[in-house]
Write a protein that holds these residues in place. Sequence first.
Motif, PDB file in Angstrom:
ATOM      1  N   MET A   1     -41.217-117.698  -2.221  1.00  0.00           N
ATOM      2  CA  MET A   1     -41.270-116.648  -1.260  1.00  0.00           C
ATOM      3  C   MET A   1     -39.899-116.483  -0.617  1.00  0.00           C
ATOM      4  SD  MET A   1     -42.222-116.531   2.682  1.00  0.00           S
ATOM      5  CE  MET A   1     -41.469-118.077   2.734  1.00  0.00           C
ATOM      6  N   ILE A   2     -39.460-115.259  -0.577  1.00  0.00           N
ATOM      7  CA  ILE A   2     -38.245-114.903   0.150  1.00  0.00           C
ATOM      8  C   ILE A   2     -38.673-113.872   1.181  1.00  0.00           C
ATOM      9  CG2 ILE A   2     -35.949-113.863   0.032  1.00  0.00           C
ATOM     10  CD1 ILE A   2     -35.870-114.720  -2.935  1.00  0.00           C
ATOM     11  N   LYS A   3     -38.404-114.155   2.435  1.00  0.00           N
ATOM     12  CA  LYS A   3     -38.769-113.226   3.501  1.00  0.00           C
ATOM     13  C   LYS A   3     -37.509-112.883   4.268  1.00  0.00           C
ATOM     14  CE  LYS A   3     -42.837-113.214   5.202  1.00  0.00           C
ATOM     15  NZ  LYS A   3     -44.097-113.354   5.899  1.00  0.00           N
ATOM     16  N   VAL A   4     -37.312-111.588   4.526  1.00  0.00           N
ATOM     17  CA  VAL A   4     -36.127-111.155   5.260  1.00  0.00           C
ATOM     18  C   VAL A   4     -36.532-110.613   6.617  1.00  0.00           C
ATOM     19  CG1 VAL A   4     -34.833-110.633   3.170  1.00  0.00           C
ATOM     20  CG2 VAL A   4     -36.083-108.815   4.312  1.00  0.00           C
ATOM     21  N   HIS A   5     -35.607-110.756   7.542  1.00  0.00           N
ATOM     22  CA  HIS A   5     -35.791-110.218   8.879  1.00  0.00           C
ATOM     23  C   HIS A   5     -34.466-109.602   9.288  1.00  0.00           C
ATOM     24  CE1 HIS A   5     -37.113-110.971  13.312  1.00  0.00           C
ATOM     25  NE2 HIS A   5     -37.138-109.709  12.987  1.00  0.00           N
ATOM     26  N   LEU A   6     -34.423-108.284   9.330  1.00  0.00           N
ATOM     27  CA  LEU A   6     -33.227-107.564   9.761  1.00  0.00           C
ATOM     28  C   LEU A   6     -33.486-107.095  11.175  1.00  0.00           C
ATOM     29  CD1 LEU A   6     -30.451-106.327   9.064  1.00  0.00           C
ATOM     30  CD2 LEU A   6     -31.681-104.298   8.255  1.00  0.00           C
ATOM     31  N   LYS A   7     -32.659-107.561  12.098  1.00  0.00           N
ATOM     32  CA  LYS A   7     -32.885-107.175  13.484  1.00  0.00           C
ATOM     33  C   LYS A   7     -31.574-106.787  14.147  1.00  0.00           C
ATOM     34  CE  LYS A   7     -32.828-111.945  15.123  1.00  0.00           C
ATOM     35  NZ  LYS A   7     -33.569-112.989  15.801  1.00  0.00           N
ATOM     36  N   ARG A   8     -31.712-105.914  15.119  1.00  0.00           N
ATOM     37  CA  ARG A   8     -30.553-105.464  15.892  1.00  0.00           C
ATOM     38  C   ARG A   8     -30.199-106.560  16.885  1.00  0.00           C
ATOM     39  NH1 ARG A   8     -28.855-100.162  16.717  1.00  0.00           N
ATOM     40  NH2 ARG A   8     -30.824 -99.445  15.849  1.00  0.00           N
ATOM     41  N   VAL A   9     -28.931-106.951  16.917  1.00  0.00           N
ATOM     42  CA  VAL A   9     -28.472-107.985  17.828  1.00  0.00           C
ATOM     43  C   VAL A   9     -28.281-107.398  19.225  1.00  0.00           C
ATOM     44  CG1 VAL A   9     -26.596-109.599  18.335  1.00  0.00           C
ATOM     45  CG2 VAL A   9     -27.390-109.308  15.986  1.00  0.00           C
ATOM     46  N   SER A  10     -27.708-106.207  19.263  1.00  0.00           N
ATOM     47  CA  SER A  10     -27.434-105.556  20.542  1.00  0.00           C
ATOM     48  C   SER A  10     -27.626-104.055  20.376  1.00  0.00           C
ATOM     49  CB  SER A  10     -26.000-105.856  20.979  1.00  0.00           C
ATOM     50  OG  SER A  10     -25.604-104.990  22.015  1.00  0.00           O
ATOM     51  N   ALA A  11     -28.350-103.462  21.282  1.00  0.00           N
ATOM     52  CA  ALA A  11     -28.593-102.020  21.216  1.00  0.00           C
ATOM     53  C   ALA A  11     -27.315-101.220  21.406  1.00  0.00           C
ATOM     54  CB  ALA A  11     -29.626-101.617  22.266  1.00  0.00           C
ATOM     55  N   THR A  12     -26.354-101.771  22.115  1.00  0.00           N
ATOM     56  CA  THR A  12     -25.132-101.024  22.399  1.00  0.00           C
ATOM     57  C   THR A  12     -24.031-101.251  21.372  1.00  0.00           C
ATOM     58  OG1 THR A  12     -24.370-102.806  23.851  1.00  0.00           O
ATOM     59  CG2 THR A  12     -25.565-100.981  24.883  1.00  0.00           C
ATOM     60  N   LEU A  20     -32.831-114.925   6.314  1.00  0.00           N
ATOM     61  CA  LEU A  20     -33.592-115.180   5.097  1.00  0.00           C
ATOM     62  C   LEU A  20     -34.413-116.437   5.308  1.00  0.00           C
ATOM     63  CD1 LEU A  20     -30.864-114.675   2.351  1.00  0.00           C
ATOM     64  CD2 LEU A  20     -32.631-113.065   3.030  1.00  0.00           C
ATOM     65  N   SER A  21     -35.710-116.348   5.077  1.00  0.00           N
ATOM     66  CA  SER A  21     -36.595-117.509   5.135  1.00  0.00           C
ATOM     67  C   SER A  21     -37.097-117.766   3.727  1.00  0.00           C
ATOM     68  CB  SER A  21     -37.785-117.248   6.062  1.00  0.00           C
ATOM     69  OG  SER A  21     -37.345-116.970   7.365  1.00  0.00           O
ATOM     70  N   LEU A  22     -36.980-119.014   3.265  1.00  0.00           N
ATOM     71  CA  LEU A  22     -37.300-119.348   1.883  1.00  0.00           C
ATOM     72  C   LEU A  22     -38.257-120.525   1.821  1.00  0.00           C
ATOM     73  CD1 LEU A  22     -33.608-119.587   0.668  1.00  0.00           C
ATOM     74  CD2 LEU A  22     -35.037-117.566   0.514  1.00  0.00           C
ATOM     75  N   ASP A  23     -39.212-120.462   0.904  1.00  0.00           N
ATOM     76  CA  ASP A  23     -39.943-121.674   0.548  1.00  0.00           C
ATOM     77  C   ASP A  23     -39.241-122.246  -0.686  1.00  0.00           C
ATOM     78  OD1 ASP A  23     -40.763-120.069  -1.580  1.00  0.00           O
ATOM     79  OD2 ASP A  23     -42.895-120.112  -1.046  1.00  0.00           O
ATOM     80  N   GLN A  24     -39.760-123.314  -1.274  1.00  0.00           N
ATOM     81  CA  GLN A  24     -39.098-123.943  -2.419  1.00  0.00           C
ATOM     82  C   GLN A  24     -38.967-122.986  -3.596  1.00  0.00           C
ATOM     83  OE1 GLN A  24     -37.491-126.938  -2.740  1.00  0.00           O
ATOM     84  NE2 GLN A  24     -37.735-126.940  -0.530  1.00  0.00           N
ATOM     85  N   ASP A  25     -39.978-122.152  -3.824  1.00  0.00           N
ATOM     86  CA  ASP A  25     -39.919-121.191  -4.920  1.00  0.00           C
ATOM     87  C   ASP A  25     -38.821-120.161  -4.666  1.00  0.00           C
ATOM     88  OD1 ASP A  25     -40.920-120.160  -7.417  1.00  0.00           O
ATOM     89  OD2 ASP A  25     -41.815-118.508  -6.266  1.00  0.00           O
ATOM     90  N   GLY A  26     -38.732-119.656  -3.451  1.00  0.00           N
ATOM     91  CA  GLY A  26     -37.677-118.701  -3.103  1.00  0.00           C
ATOM     92  C   GLY A  26     -36.302-119.303  -3.238  1.00  0.00           C
ATOM     93  N   LEU A  27     -36.185-120.567  -2.864  1.00  0.00           N
ATOM     94  CA  LEU A  27     -34.908-121.275  -3.006  1.00  0.00           C
ATOM     95  C   LEU A  27     -34.516-121.396  -4.470  1.00  0.00           C
ATOM     96  CD1 LEU A  27     -32.628-122.753  -1.560  1.00  0.00           C
ATOM     97  CD2 LEU A  27     -34.031-124.815  -1.637  1.00  0.00           C
ATOM     98  N   ARG A  28     -35.484-121.687  -5.336  1.00  0.00           N
ATOM     99  CA  ARG A  28     -35.208-121.770  -6.787  1.00  0.00           C
ATOM    100  C   ARG A  28     -34.767-120.411  -7.332  1.00  0.00           C
ATOM    101  NH1 ARG A  28     -39.188-125.723  -6.628  1.00  0.00           N
ATOM    102  NH2 ARG A  28     -40.900-124.240  -6.724  1.00  0.00           N
ATOM    103  N   VAL A  29     -35.437-119.346  -6.908  1.00  0.00           N
ATOM    104  CA  VAL A  29     -35.082-117.992  -7.372  1.00  0.00           C
ATOM    105  C   VAL A  29     -33.641-117.677  -6.998  1.00  0.00           C
ATOM    106  CG1 VAL A  29     -35.521-115.538  -7.004  1.00  0.00           C
ATOM    107  CG2 VAL A  29     -37.436-117.084  -7.404  1.00  0.00           C
ATOM    108  N   LEU A  30     -33.286-117.892  -5.731  1.00  0.00           N
ATOM    109  CA  LEU A  30     -31.910-117.597  -5.308  1.00  0.00           C
ATOM    110  C   LEU A  30     -30.904-118.510  -5.989  1.00  0.00           C
ATOM    111  CD1 LEU A  30     -31.990-116.762  -1.498  1.00  0.00           C
ATOM    112  CD2 LEU A  30     -31.651-115.238  -3.429  1.00  0.00           C
TER     113      LEU A  30
END
Length: 78
Positions: A1-12, A20-30
């Motif tokens: 599993m590869i999970k992404v989180h794109l977030k705004r650091v500052s509105a201005t 990027l959050s990875l489980d062992q399978d996601g780590l193997r893929v990357l």
Amino acid sequence: MIKVHLKRVSATSGEYELELSLDQDGLRVLSKQFEWLESGKDDHFHLMHSDWGQDDFDREKDSLKLSHIKVQVVEVKQ
């Protein structure tokens, strides 16, 4: 599993942060993708969300919409 989180650091400032959050399978893929780049067989790879026809990663629920990640090797001039 590869999970992404794109977030705004500052509105201005217009700055964003990509997590990027990875489980062992996601780590193997990357790892395999980076090994492919290191071998010189290609200079880039893509990760795409199901919105773009592949199921390489999921998004966190509160993430900004990110559908495509391209990782590319570039030649650095010294």
